[in-house]
Design an enzyme around this catalytic site. Sequence first.
Site, PDB file in Angstrom:
ATOM      1  NE  ARG A 168      24.121  22.841  32.924  1.00 58.97           N
ATOM      2  CZ  ARG A 168      25.448  22.888  32.820  1.00 58.97           C
ATOM      3  NH1 ARG A 168      26.200  22.205  33.662  1.00 58.97           N
ATOM      4  NH2 ARG A 168      26.025  23.619  31.896  1.00 58.97           N
ATOM      5  N   GLY A 229      38.927  25.433  34.323  1.00 53.92           N
ATOM      6  CA  GLY A 229      38.599  26.856  34.344  1.00 53.92           C
ATOM      7  C   GLY A 229      39.796  27.708  33.978  1.00 53.92           C
ATOM      8  N   GLY A 256      29.579  28.657  28.605  1.00 51.92           N
ATOM      9  CA  GLY A 256      29.984  28.266  27.252  1.00 51.92           C
ATOM     10  C   GLY A 256      31.473  28.068  27.063  1.00 51.92           C
ATOM     11  CB  ALA A 257      34.460  28.585  29.211  1.00 50.34           C
ATOM     12  N   GLY A 258      33.458  25.793  28.269  1.00 48.69           N
ATOM     13  CA  GLY A 258      33.729  24.380  28.009  1.00 48.69           C
ATOM     14  C   GLY A 258      33.280  23.975  26.600  1.00 48.69           C
ATOM     15  CG  ASP A 259      29.310  24.201  25.788  1.00 51.07           C
ATOM     16  OD1 ASP A 259      29.546  23.088  26.296  1.00 51.07           O
ATOM     17  OD2 ASP A 259      28.388  24.943  26.179  1.00 51.07           O
TER      18      ASP A 259
HETATM   19  P1  ATP Z   1      31.053  25.498  31.099  1.00 52.81           P
HETATM   20  O1  ATP Z   1      30.267  24.375  31.719  1.00 52.81           O
HETATM   21  O2  ATP Z   1      30.928  26.807  31.794  1.00 52.81           O
HETATM   22  O3  ATP Z   1      30.849  25.617  29.619  1.00 52.81           O
HETATM   23  P2  ATP Z   1      33.344  23.843  31.789  1.00 52.81           P
HETATM   24  O4  ATP Z   1      33.264  23.761  33.279  1.00 52.81           O
HETATM   25  O5  ATP Z   1      32.937  22.686  30.984  1.00 52.81           O
HETATM   26  O6  ATP Z   1      32.601  25.159  31.269  1.00 52.81           O
HETATM   27  P3  ATP Z   1      35.843  25.199  32.026  1.00 52.81           P
HETATM   28  O7  ATP Z   1      36.887  24.419  32.702  1.00 52.81           O
HETATM   29  O8  ATP Z   1      35.157  26.243  32.808  1.00 52.81           O
HETATM   30  O9  ATP Z   1      34.820  24.185  31.359  1.00 52.81           O
HETATM   31  O10 ATP Z   1      36.420  25.942  30.749  1.00 52.81           O
HETATM   32  C1  ATP Z   1      36.943  25.312  29.608  1.00 52.81           C
HETATM   33  C2  ATP Z   1      38.239  25.972  29.206  1.00 52.81           C
HETATM   34  O11 ATP Z   1      38.030  27.371  28.987  1.00 52.81           O
HETATM   35  C3  ATP Z   1      39.304  25.861  30.272  1.00 52.81           C
HETATM   36  O12 ATP Z   1      40.065  24.697  30.058  1.00 52.81           O
HETATM   37  C4  ATP Z   1      40.115  27.135  30.055  1.00 52.81           C
HETATM   38  O13 ATP Z   1      41.099  26.918  29.090  1.00 52.81           O
HETATM   39  C5  ATP Z   1      39.088  28.130  29.528  1.00 52.81           C
HETATM   40  N1  ATP Z   1      38.587  28.970  30.631  1.00 52.81           N
HETATM   41  C6  ATP Z   1      37.482  28.755  31.388  1.00 52.81           C
HETATM   42  N2  ATP Z   1      37.328  29.712  32.328  1.00 52.81           N
HETATM   43  C7  ATP Z   1      38.359  30.568  32.166  1.00 52.81           C
HETATM   44  C8  ATP Z   1      38.784  31.768  32.821  1.00 52.81           C
HETATM   45  N3  ATP Z   1      38.101  32.289  33.847  1.00 52.81           N
HETATM   46  N4  ATP Z   1      39.913  32.371  32.369  1.00 52.81           N
HETATM   47  C9  ATP Z   1      40.622  31.873  31.340  1.00 52.81           C
HETATM   48  N5  ATP Z   1      40.272  30.741  30.692  1.00 52.81           N
HETATM   49  C10 ATP Z   1      39.166  30.084  31.078  1.00 52.81           C
END
Ligand code: ATP
Length: 317
Positions: A168, A229, A256-259
């Site tokens: 961040r 992503g 929260g996708a990454g978490d």
């Molecule tokens: P954040 O910081 O938003 O929590 P991040 O940048 O740490 O996320 P991302 O790569 O965005 O992590 O997402 C983690 C996982 O979630 C990816 O590896 C993927 O499998 C899934 N994911 C994230 N975004 C998408 C999407 N738009 N569609 C499908 N799967 C997704």
Amino acid sequence: KGLIVSFGEMLIDFVPTVSGVSLAEAPGFLKAPGGAPANVAIAVARLGGKAAFVGKLGEDEFGHMLAGILKENGVSADGVTFDKGARTALAFVTLRADGEREFMFYRNPSADMLLTPDELNLGIIRSAKVFHYGSISLIVEPCRSAHLKAMDEAKSAGALLSYDPNLRLPLWPSAKYAKEQIMSIWEKADIIKVSDNELEFLTGSSKIDDEAAMSLWHPKLQLLLVTLGENGCRYYNKNFRGSIDGYHVKTVDTTGAGDSFVGALLGKIVDDHAIIHDEARLKEVLKYACACGAITTTKKGAIPALPQHSDVLSILQ
Ligand code: ATP
């Protein structure tokens, strides 16, 4: 089940009631509890694992609300302390029309930054089988020393250390200092997860490829993950590497996708460290983690969108 202890910040994001506007244009805001380490703990618990969160909140209504959210979700809050003087951290966050997230933090200082080494609940930290953390807790003292002590205590007691820097930039005094500090604890981690943006930032490479990823490898690392992503993730072990495709879902909010991905992964590894070195089993676990990440993007907010095991099974089938 082995305990996963997640260390760091828990805060409230205020997100606009309508999407695609700047913070200034937003007509109003909704509370969205979050903070990456807290999200990871809740992600673990929602999938049926055992999790505790360690960090500091303000002795105020928001702080108690957040501790309540941990408990409602089955996460131990025994490692949470409350600061009498400082407020619970707040962040205003918006997804602008160009798709970039814009953050405005209220941390001057907030309670999470004031956790001291003496306040750590060492009993919980030493009982961790996996100890997970980010880098926001490294930005200022005394939290930085508390972070370093907690990490060392967990490691000495035999925990696997899991690191998701969760960059961040606006919170750091400079990009150079951010990179130095994030890298200063790099070689302690057994498992590291970075996003594609973080890979670019930390390596200075404009290409998201194996060479860039491997430049982040360190001799004691067991698993490196690069999340991409909607394109899934790439994984690197000493003996093998590969990728997992993303799932196609109707994405409404990627927070929260990454978490969610990390929580799912740690929940599988905690009771069976050998998965990390068995490519076939690791791939199954990473497919599961990618499915969790994907599901998390289909609902607004991080915590309300974290899946249960049954939600994941339906997308995997
Ligand atoms: P954040 O910081 O938003 O929590 P991040 O940048 O740490 O996320 P991302 O790569 O965005 O992590 O997402 C983690 C996982 O979630 C990816 O590896 C993927 O499998 C899934 N994911 C994230 N975004 C998408 C999407 N738009 N569609 C499908 N799967 C997704």
